[in-house]
Design an enzyme around this catalytic site. Structure first.
Site, PDB file in Angstrom:
ATOM      1  N   SER A 241       0.498  -1.513   0.428  1.00 47.48           N
ATOM      2  CA  SER A 241       0.427   0.087  -0.127  1.00 47.48           C
ATOM      3  C   SER A 241       0.530   1.483   0.172  1.00 47.48           C
ATOM      4  O   SER A 241       1.099   2.303  -0.580  1.00 47.48           O
ATOM      5  CB  SER A 241      -1.262   0.702   1.255  1.00 47.48           C
ATOM      6  OG  SER A 241      -0.110  -0.418   2.635  1.00 47.48           O
ATOM      7  N   HIS A 271      -2.202  -8.437   2.086  1.00 44.63           N
ATOM      8  CA  HIS A 271      -1.855  -7.624   2.076  1.00 44.63           C
ATOM      9  C   HIS A 271      -2.779  -6.953   3.704  1.00 44.63           C
ATOM     10  O   HIS A 271      -3.063  -8.480   4.483  1.00 44.63           O
ATOM     11  CB  HIS A 271      -1.951  -6.083   1.103  1.00 44.63           C
ATOM     12  CG  HIS A 271      -1.291  -5.302   1.942  1.00 44.63           C
ATOM     13  ND1 HIS A 271       0.060  -5.317   3.276  1.00 44.63           N
ATOM     14  CD2 HIS A 271      -0.599  -4.223   1.812  1.00 44.63           C
ATOM     15  CE1 HIS A 271       0.485  -4.022   3.061  1.00 44.63           C
ATOM     16  NE2 HIS A 271      -0.297  -3.212   2.126  1.00 44.63           N
ATOM     17  N   HIS A 318       5.102 -13.172   7.136  1.00 41.95           N
ATOM     18  CA  HIS A 318       5.936 -11.537   6.959  1.00 41.95           C
ATOM     19  C   HIS A 318       7.084 -12.022   5.256  1.00 41.95           C
ATOM     20  O   HIS A 318       8.054 -12.223   5.736  1.00 41.95           O
ATOM     21  CB  HIS A 318       6.047 -11.053   7.710  1.00 41.95           C
ATOM     22  CG  HIS A 318       5.720  -9.829   8.117  1.00 41.95           C
ATOM     23  ND1 HIS A 318       6.710  -8.815   6.770  1.00 41.95           N
ATOM     24  CD2 HIS A 318       4.816  -8.881   7.564  1.00 41.95           C
ATOM     25  CE1 HIS A 318       6.303  -7.477   7.061  1.00 41.95           C
ATOM     26  NE2 HIS A 318       5.030  -7.475   7.761  1.00 41.95           N
ATOM     27  N   ARG A 327       2.785  -5.717  16.519  1.00 38.02           N
ATOM     28  CA  ARG A 327       1.475  -5.147  16.377  1.00 38.02           C
ATOM     29  C   ARG A 327       0.253  -6.002  17.482  1.00 38.02           C
ATOM     30  O   ARG A 327      -0.282  -5.614  17.651  1.00 38.02           O
ATOM     31  CB  ARG A 327       1.461  -4.639  15.315  1.00 38.02           C
ATOM     32  CG  ARG A 327       2.366  -3.756  14.698  1.00 38.02           C
ATOM     33  CD  ARG A 327       2.030  -3.344  13.402  1.00 38.02           C
ATOM     34  NE  ARG A 327       2.387  -4.123  12.393  1.00 38.02           N
ATOM     35  CZ  ARG A 327       2.335  -4.343  11.298  1.00 38.02           C
ATOM     36  NH1 ARG A 327       2.006  -3.381  10.903  1.00 38.02           N
ATOM     37  NH2 ARG A 327       2.688  -5.582  10.294  1.00 38.02           N
ATOM     38  N   ASP A 373      -2.187  -8.833  11.296  1.00 38.59           N
ATOM     39  CA  ASP A 373      -4.006  -9.032  11.193  1.00 38.59           C
ATOM     40  C   ASP A 373      -4.556 -10.685  11.557  1.00 38.59           C
ATOM     41  O   ASP A 373      -5.513 -10.318  11.789  1.00 38.59           O
ATOM     42  CB  ASP A 373      -3.634  -9.274   9.485  1.00 38.59           C
ATOM     43  CG  ASP A 373      -3.377  -8.366   8.727  1.00 38.59           C
ATOM     44  OD1 ASP A 373      -3.781  -7.116   9.105  1.00 38.59           O
ATOM     45  OD2 ASP A 373      -2.719  -8.203   7.581  1.00 38.59           O
TER      46      ASP A 373
HETATM   47  N1  CMX Z   1       0.420 -20.257   5.475  1.00 35.96           N
HETATM   48  C1  CMX Z   1       1.055 -21.078   4.719  1.00 35.96           C
HETATM   49  N2  CMX Z   1       2.087 -21.002   3.481  1.00 35.96           N
HETATM   50  C2  CMX Z   1       2.708 -19.971   3.919  1.00 35.96           C
HETATM   51  C3  CMX Z   1       2.842 -18.833   4.376  1.00 35.96           C
HETATM   52  C4  CMX Z   1       1.380 -18.693   5.493  1.00 35.96           C
HETATM   53  N3  CMX Z   1       0.967 -17.670   6.358  1.00 35.96           N
HETATM   54  N4  CMX Z   1       2.949 -17.379   4.051  1.00 35.96           N
HETATM   55  C5  CMX Z   1       4.296 -18.358   3.802  1.00 35.96           C
HETATM   56  N5  CMX Z   1       3.702 -19.141   2.950  1.00 35.96           N
HETATM   57  C6  CMX Z   1       4.125 -19.900   2.322  1.00 35.96           C
HETATM   58  C7  CMX Z   1       4.084 -19.521   0.925  1.00 35.96           C
HETATM   59  O1  CMX Z   1       3.359 -19.242   0.524  1.00 35.96           O
HETATM   60  C8  CMX Z   1       5.532 -19.545  -0.409  1.00 35.96           C
HETATM   61  O2  CMX Z   1       4.773 -20.874  -0.939  1.00 35.96           O
HETATM   62  P1  CMX Z   1       5.368 -21.112  -2.146  1.00 35.96           P
HETATM   63  O3  CMX Z   1       6.615 -21.081  -2.080  1.00 35.96           O
HETATM   64  O4  CMX Z   1       4.646 -22.544  -2.536  1.00 35.96           O
HETATM   65  O5  CMX Z   1       4.642 -20.518  -2.688  1.00 35.96           O
HETATM   66  C9  CMX Z   1       6.736 -19.976   0.352  1.00 35.96           C
HETATM   67  O6  CMX Z   1       5.746 -19.758   2.099  1.00 35.96           O
HETATM   68  C10 CMX Z   1       7.278 -18.414   1.172  1.00 35.96           C
HETATM   69  O7  CMX Z   1       6.484 -17.690   1.625  1.00 35.96           O
HETATM   70  P2  CMX Z   1       7.759 -16.180   2.092  1.00 35.96           P
HETATM   71  O8  CMX Z   1       9.149 -16.569   1.431  1.00 35.96           O
HETATM   72  O9  CMX Z   1       7.673 -17.156   3.782  1.00 35.96           O
HETATM   73  O10 CMX Z   1       6.944 -15.317   2.373  1.00 35.96           O
HETATM   74  P3  CMX Z   1       6.153 -13.938   1.336  1.00 35.96           P
HETATM   75  O11 CMX Z   1       7.558 -12.862   1.802  1.00 35.96           O
HETATM   76  O12 CMX Z   1       6.613 -15.174   0.400  1.00 35.96           O
HETATM   77  O13 CMX Z   1       4.768 -13.686   1.675  1.00 35.96           O
HETATM   78  C11 CMX Z   1       3.159 -13.026   3.114  1.00 35.96           C
HETATM   79  C12 CMX Z   1       4.590 -12.824   2.809  1.00 35.96           C
HETATM   80  C13 CMX Z   1       2.683 -12.664   3.760  1.00 35.96           C
HETATM   81  C14 CMX Z   1       2.634 -13.229   1.838  1.00 35.96           C
HETATM   82  C15 CMX Z   1       2.641 -14.824   3.210  1.00 35.96           C
HETATM   83  O14 CMX Z   1       3.527 -14.656   4.658  1.00 35.96           O
HETATM   84  C16 CMX Z   1       1.387 -15.263   3.984  1.00 35.96           C
HETATM   85  O15 CMX Z   1       0.970 -14.927   2.586  1.00 35.96           O
HETATM   86  N6  CMX Z   1       0.311 -14.288   4.499  1.00 35.96           N
HETATM   87  C17 CMX Z   1      -1.247 -15.254   4.675  1.00 35.96           C
HETATM   88  C18 CMX Z   1      -1.428 -13.644   4.387  1.00 35.96           C
HETATM   89  C19 CMX Z   1      -1.247 -12.680   5.574  1.00 35.96           C
HETATM   90  O16 CMX Z   1      -1.672 -12.697   6.781  1.00 35.96           O
HETATM   91  N7  CMX Z   1      -1.263 -11.134   5.178  1.00 35.96           N
HETATM   92  C20 CMX Z   1      -0.326 -10.341   5.824  1.00 35.96           C
HETATM   93  C21 CMX Z   1       0.625  -9.853   5.850  1.00 35.96           C
HETATM   94  C22 CMX Z   1       0.788  -8.388   6.826  1.00 35.96           C
HETATM   95  C23 CMX Z   1      -0.302  -7.385   6.042  1.00 35.96           C
HETATM   96  O17 CMX Z   1       0.224  -6.401   5.172  1.00 35.96           O
HETATM   97  O18 CMX Z   1      -0.689  -6.901   6.772  1.00 35.96           O
END
Ligand code: CMX
Length: 434
Positions: A241, A271, A318, A327, A373
Site C-alpha cells: 500500500s 496484505h 511476513h 503489533r 492481522d
Molecule cells: N501459510 C501457508 N504458507 C505460507 C504462509 C502462511 N501463512 N506464509 C508463507 N507461506 C508460503 C508461501 O505461500 C510460499 O509458498 P510457495 O513457495 O509454495 O509459493 C512460501 O511459504 C515462502 O513464502 P515466504 O517467502 O515465507 O513469504 P512471502 O514473503 O512470499 O509472503 C506473506 C509473505 C505475508 C504474503 C505470506 O506470509 C502470506 O501469504 N501470509 C498469509 C497472508 C497474510 O497474513 N498477509 C498479511 C501480511 C501483513 C499485512 O500486510 O497486512
C-alpha cells in the site's frame, strides 16, 4: 501558517539539502546488490526507497522514527495515564521526527476536526454504489471522489513551481486525514445500518470520533481505536500500500489519487485483506468443528487441512519480519487486560501455539510467526464490530498517517518520478549464463 506546517517547512529545508548533496556528491556509492532471486521474489531486500517515517527490522519489528511500539506507548501523549497514545502524536512524530507535547497533539486533533468537511458530491458517489460493492471498493471510490477538492491539483494547474509543491500538498494531507474517518464511518453505516449516519462529536479525538461515528461509544472501544489506529499507521516504505501510493505520487498525481491506489493494494489477501480473512477462516473452523471452543488438536487439524488445500494460514508470515509482529503483541496485551473469557480470542491465542510449528515444519515459510492481522479482527468482534468485510477500511484509515506523511516528505525532498527497469526473460537467461 499553522505551527505544524511552519515546523515542517523549517525541518524540510535542511533535510532536502542533505538529500540533494547525497544525490550530487555520493550518487555513485553502491548500497546493495540485485540478484535474479531478488527480482523474481518480489524485489525483497533491495534498498530502493527513501522513507523517513519508519523502519522495519526483521527481528525487532517496526520502529517509528526510531521508537518501538512499547516506547511509543510510554512516550507519546495520552489523554490519561492508563490510555493508549493518540495517533495524532504519532503523525507529528513521523512528520517531524520529534515526540510532541500534549498541546501539540491537541492542536492537530482540533485541526483535523476543522478540516473534516466532506462535500455532498462524495456522498452522492458513495450512495450510487451498489450494496454488494465491497467496503474497500467504496473506500477507494470515495477517496477518488474527494480529489475534486485537491489543493495540490489546483496549485499545479495554476502553475505552481516545483519547490512549492509541498505547500498545497500539506493542505491536502491534513484535509484528507480529517476527512477519512468521516468517509469510513459513512460507508460502515451505509452497509450495515441502513445509511443511518451519526454526526461527529466535536469533543472527541480523531480515533474516538471514528468509533463514535460508526456507532460505538464506550471508553474501552475508544482506547482500542487509539491503539489500532496507531499500530497500523506505517510499516516503512516497501509494503504494497505504501509503495503503490508512493509510486503513483511520484508521477505527481494528487494525494487522493495516490492513496486510492495504495488502498487497492491494501485490499489484497496477502496484505490488509488478511485482517478480514482471519475472521472468516476462524468462523469456517468453528462451523466445521461444531464448537466455539475447539481443542488445540482440532485447531491443528483444521490448519493442516487449510495448508493441504494449497491455501495460506491468514495472519501468519511476513515478507520482512522473522519474529512475532510487535503489533500482534500489543493487541494480545490489550486483549489480556480487557477481553478476558472471550472464546474467539482464546482461539486466536491457541492458534499462536499451534500454527508456528506447522508452518515451520513446511520448511519453506520464512516466517512462521503471526502478523498484525492475526489479532485485530478478534478485538473488533469482542466489542461488537462484527462486520469483517469492513476491517480493511479501518486499516486503511490508519495507514494514511504514515503514507501521507511520507508522500509529503517526497514532495518536500523533490524526489523524482519512479521508473525501475524491466528486462525480458532472454536477458535474465543470458545473465545466468544459460
Ligand atoms: N501459510 C501457508 N504458507 C505460507 C504462509 C502462511 N501463512 N506464509 C508463507 N507461506 C508460503 C508461501 O505461500 C510460499 O509458498 P510457495 O513457495 O509454495 O509459493 C512460501 O511459504 C515462502 O513464502 P515466504 O517467502 O515465507 O513469504 P512471502 O514473503 O512470499 O509472503 C506473506 C509473505 C505475508 C504474503 C505470506 O506470509 C502470506 O501469504 N501470509 C498469509 C497472508 C497474510 O497474513 N498477509 C498479511 C501480511 C501483513 C499485512 O500486510 O497486512
Amino acid at each position: 501558517m499553522s505551527s505544524l506546517k511552519s515546523k515542517f517547512a523549517e525541518k524540510a529545508v535542511p533535510v532536502a539539502a542533505e538529500v540533494k548533496s547525497l544525490f550530487k556528491d555520493h550518487g555513485n556509492t553502491v548500497i546493495g546488490q540485485v540478484t535474479i532471486e531478488s527480482v523474481i521474489d518480489g524485489m525483497k531486500g533491495i534498498p530502493a526507497l527513501l522513507t523517513l517515517t519508519s523502519k522495519l527490522d526483521a527481528q525487532e519489528g517496526i520502529r517509528f522514527r526510531g521508537y518501538s511500539i512499547p516506547e511509543l506507548q510510554e512516550k507519546l501523549p495520552k489523554l490519561s495515564p492508563q490510555d493508549e497514545p493518540l495517533p495524532e502524536g504519532l503523525f507529528y512524530l513521523m512528520l517531524l521526527g520529534e515526540i510532541p507535547t500534549l498541546a501539540d497533539v491537541q492542536e492537530i486533533s482540533k485541526e483535523w476536526k476543522q478540516r473534516a468537511v466532506v462535500p455532498q458530491s462524495v456522498y452522492k458517489v458513495l450512495d450510487a454504489l451498489p450494496m454488494d460493492s465491497a467496503p474497500m471498493a467504496d473506500f477507494s471510490v470515495g477517496i477518488l471522489a474527494l480529489a475534486t477538492e485537491s489543493k495540490f491539483l489546483q496549485a499545479y494547474n495554476a502553475g505552481v513551481g516545483k519547490k512549492d509543491y509541498w505547500d498545497s500538498y500539506y493542505e491536502d494531507v491534513m484535509n484528507f486525514i480529517g476527512q477519512l474517518p468521516v468517509i469510513a464511518a459513512y460507508i460502515y453505516r451505509k452497509h450495515y445500518f441502513n445509511g443511518n449516519v451519526i454526526a461527529a462529536d466535536p469533543s472527541l479525538d480523531w480515533s474516538a470520533n471514528l468509533a463514535h461515528m460508526m456507532g460505538y461509544d464506550d471508553p474501552e472501544i475508544y482506547k482500542l481505536f487509539r491503539l489500532y489506529l496507531t499500530i497500523h499507521a506505517d510499516h516503512e516504505g516497501g509494503n504494497v500500500s505504501a509503495h503503490a501510493a508512493h509510486l503513483v505520487a511520484s508521477a505527481l498525481s494528487n494525494p487522493y489519487y495516490s492513496y486510492a491506489a495504495g488502498m487497492l493494494g491494501l485490499a489484497g489477501p496477502l496484505h490488509g485483506y488478511a485482517n478480514q480473512e482471519v475472521i472468516a477462516w476462524i468462523q469456517d473452523m468453528i462451523k466445521e468443528i461444531g464448537t466455539e471452543s475447539p481443542t488445540k488438536q482440532q485447531i491443528h487439524d483444521f490448519c493442516e487441512k487449510t495448508i493441504g488445500a494449497g491455501r495460506v494460514i491468514p495472519g501468519y508470515g511476513h515478507a520482512v519480519l522473522r519474529k512475532t509482529d510487535p503489533r500482534f503483541e500489543a493487541q494480545r496485551e490489550f486483549a489480556g487486560k480487557y477481553c478476558k473469557g472471550d472464546s474467539l480470542i482464546q482461539i486466536v491465542n491457541d492458534l499462536y501455539e499451534v500454527v508456528p510449528p506447522i508452518l515451520g515444519g513446511l520448511g519453506k515459510v520464512k516466517n512462521p510467526w503471526p502478523n498484525v492481522d492475526a489479532y485485530s479482527g478478534s478485538l473488533l468482534m469482542h466489542y461488537g464490530i462484527k462486520e469483517a468485510p469492513f476491517y480493511t477500511v479501518l486499516f486503511g484509515v490508519s495507514r494514511a498517517l504514515g503514507v501521507l506523511a511520507s508522500m509529503l516528505w517526497d514532495r518536500a525532498l523533490g524526489l523524482q518520478i519512479e521508473r525501475p527497469s524491466s528486462y525480458t526473460l532472454e536477458w535474465f537467461k543470458e545473465k545466468a549464463g544459460l
